[in-house]
Structure formats: structure tokens, C-alpha cells
Enzyme design. Structure first.
Site, PDB file in Angstrom:
ATOM      1  CB  THR A 119      -0.890   0.012   1.265  1.00  0.00           C
ATOM      2  OG1 THR A 119      -1.503   1.305   1.375  1.00  0.00           O
ATOM      3  CG2 THR A 119      -0.095  -0.212   2.529  1.00  0.00           C
ATOM      4  CE1 TYR A 143      -3.811  -2.131   4.980  1.00  0.00           C
ATOM      5  CE2 TYR A 143      -3.595   0.175   4.355  1.00  0.00           C
ATOM      6  CZ  TYR A 143      -3.729  -1.148   4.010  1.00  0.00           C
ATOM      7  OH  TYR A 143      -3.769  -1.498   2.690  1.00  0.00           O
TER       8      TYR A 143
END
Ligand code: UDP
Length: 332
Positions: A119, A143
């Protein structure tokens, strides 16, 4: 036809995994989905699948034993920034420990090719410039940190065990398949585009813009939105390279341009003819101001050329999916 390579797709019942699964099948691979269906959709899975958790090594090992797995596309992960801030244990346990379990089973099975769903959140807070892969990674939420930890692990495994691994750092995955059969929707949806569309449909009553005091032209945060169909094509390209013996690497997947929250809402209004009802709330914890990819490396290595990631196509395909997937509570 029987010797087509078989690819295990962890998280293949999820939004991005399901799109990649279809793209792989179209490219001639056999696919087996591995998913615990905690957030994925059974209806997204059309081919063979094994129901299981990544941390359940015996189920995972039997999936490898049952199917001759040549490579893994690894999507299974929790992926909500806000949730990760309040519940980091869930993120480190599932994302990091789950990946370690997967890597153990892969080594035991002699499978050494992996495409990892990473990501843009690994970069943390950046300025308005497009980020190249060598920009320092300083994630600002659990995350992003969990994905960064996995990238480090994969790099060490590449060195020590000869794992071929591509880490694909997606920016904001968006849009839906042209068939409108699969798209973005989670039980507790927090992402901007699906949430705004569900607000238009009457399924979300408290849609808010999180922060209009950012240092950006209209005060709202800016992201690089990349169509899921373009992401899927990049995965097929990365897998092909690994199958040819490429050692892998790290590539950003984005367009190189960003849109603000207000620009996204304006594009939704233009497509649907309706303004998304919204209020302004404080910034969400863990949200950076800008996240924009420099996709040069993907262009070079994967021959990545987004063909669906203009804003109109993103919003049009997402809206087609939402109209089909969720009966309207209000007429639009
Ligand atoms: N956002 C918002 N309202 C929402 C959901 C998201 O204003 O209901 C903002 C969020 O704060 C961020 C941008 O939209 O600036 C993109 O958020 P999203 O959750 O879609 O993706 P993320 O960048 O967090 O992965």
C-alpha cells in the site's frame, strides 16, 4: 490445458482479490481462492476455493497439498486505516502473523513466488510530490506499518531463501469491473467512494468529509485513485515476470495525479446528478494530507499503463456496481 500454472489467491473473495482472480483466469491461469470470508463475499468466488484462515497452517498446508500451487497472490489482510489506529492488535496479528504463517507453508511446499498486496500507506505523511519507491517509509498508522513490516520480511526472505516477490504498493483502489458483478463493499464500509455512493442510495445517514483544514487547495485530503481493473492487470504482469524467473521488486501502482475529497464528491455529483449529503467533521486519525504515487517503476518493470483510471471511468463503474448491488432506499 491441464498444465496451466495454478495460483493461490489469498483474500480472493475480497474487492481487489476477486478482480485479480478474474484477470488471472482470463490470462490462462488456474486459480484457487483461499479466504476465511471474514470480510470477503462468497458470491465473488466463482471457481475453486478453500475456506480457511492464514494462521490455520494445517488448512493452508492442505490447500497446497491438494492443488499444485506455482505461485501466490497475497491479498488477505485487514485494510482500514481508522480501525487499525484503535485496534492495532487485530492488524499485526492478522496481517503480519498471517503472512508469516503463509510463508512457512509456502517454504514447506516448495513454492517460492509471491505477489504481495502492499500500500501507499507505507510512506506515511508526504507532501504533494509524487512518491517514488525509495521515498523513506514512515507509516503513520498500524495498517501501513503492518504492510511495511511484511515488505521487510519479504526482502529478507528473498535474500535468505530465494523467494521471488513483488510488493505492489497500491494507492487508492477504486472503481469496479465493467460487468458490475463485483465491486467495493464491506460490512462496515469506511472508504470514500463506496461510502459516498451508499449515502446517495440512502444506506448511510452520516456521511462526513473528514477534515477541511488540510493544507491543500480546497482544504480536503488528496489521494491517487487507481482503477481496480488496472491493478489487476499489474498483478498479472508481475506474476508473469516471476514465472519467468524474475526476482521481483517493489512498484507503486497509482496514476501520478491526485484528487481531493471534494473533487471526488463533485465527480460523483456529475455522474449521478445528485449532491452527496455531507457534513464536515474533524480529521480522521492516521490520515495523511497527500498520497500520490510516482508510477515510473511500474511503467518500466511491469509495463504498467493505466487505461481505466480516469476519474469519470472510476466513478461510472463504481456507481454501476452500487446501483446493481444495493437496492436503493431513495430514488436517484
Ligand atoms: N474520507 C472522508 N469521508 C469518508 C471516508 C473517507 O472524508 O466517509 C476521506 C479520508 O479521510 C481520506 C480520503 O477520504 O482523506 C480517502 O479515504 P479512504 O478511506 O477512501 O482511503 P485511505 O486513503 O484511507 O486508504
Amino acid at each position: 490445458m491441464n498444465d496451466r500454472p495454478t495460483v493461490l489467491i489469498t483474500g480472493g473473495a475480497g474487492y481487489i482479490g476477486a478482480h485479480c482472480c478474474r484477470a488471472l483466469a482470463s490470462a490462462g491461469y488456474k486459480t484457487v481462492v483461499y479466504d476465511n470470508f471474514s470480510t470477503g463475499h462468497r458470491s465473488f468466488v466463482t471457481g475453486p476455493f478453500v475456506e480457511g484462515d492464514l494462521r490455520d497452517r494445517s488448512t493452508l498446508a492442505s490447500a497446497f497439498a491438494q492443488h499444485r500451487i506455482a505461485a501466490v497472490l497475497h491479498f488477505a489482510a485487514f485494510s482500514l486505516v481508522g480501525e487499525s489506529v484503535v485496534n492495532p492488535q487485530k492488524y499485526y496479528n492478522n496481517n503480519v502473523a498471517g503472512t508469516l504463517s503463509l510463508l512457512d507453508v509456502m517454504r514447506e511446499a516448495g513454492c517460492n513466488r509471491l505477489v504481495f498486496s502492499s500500500t501507499g500507506a507505507v510512506y506515511g505523511n508526504a507532501d504533494s510530490k509524487a512518491l517514488p519507491e525509495n521515498f523513506p517509509c514512515e507509516p503513520i498508522n498500524p495498517y501501513g506499518t503492518s504492510k511495511w513490516m511484511i515488505e521487510r520480511i519479504l526482502s529478507d526472505y528473498r535474500q535468505a531463501y530465494g523467494l521471488g516477490a513483488f510488493c505492489l504498493r497500491y494507492f487508492n483502489a477504486s472503481g469496479a469491473d465493467a460487468s458490475a458483478e463485483i465491486g467495493e463493499f464491506r460490512e462496515n464500509e469506511t472508504h470514500l467512494i463506496p461510502r459516498a455512493m451508499m449515502a446517495l442510495q440512502g444506506h448511510v445517514g452520516d456521511f462526513a468529509i473528514f477534515g477541511d483544514d488540510y493544507d491543500t487547495p480546497d482544504g480536503t485530503a488528496i489521494r491517487d485513485y487507481i482503477h481496480v481493473t488496472d491493478l489487476a492487470a499489474a498483478h498479472v504482469a508481475a506474476l508473469k515476470l516471476l514465472m519467468e524467473g524474475h526476482v521481483g521488486g517493489t512498484c507503486n501502482l497509482g496514476t501520478g495525479s491526485g484528487f481531493s475529497v471534494r473533487e471526488i464528491l463533485a465527480a460523483i455529483a456529475a455522474e449521478t446528478g445528485r449532491e452527496v449529503p455531507s457534513t464536515v467533521k474533524p480529521r480522521r486519525a492516521g490520515d495523511p494530507t497527500y498520497l500520490i504515487a510516482d508510477p515510473s517503476s511500474a511503467r518500466h518493470v511491469l509495463k504498467f499503463k493505466p487505461t481505466h483510471s480516469d476519474l469519470v471511468t472510476i466513478i461510472r463503474t463504481a456507481w454501476a456496481w452500487h446501483k446493481k448491488a444495493h437496492p436503493l432506499k431513495v430514488s436517484v
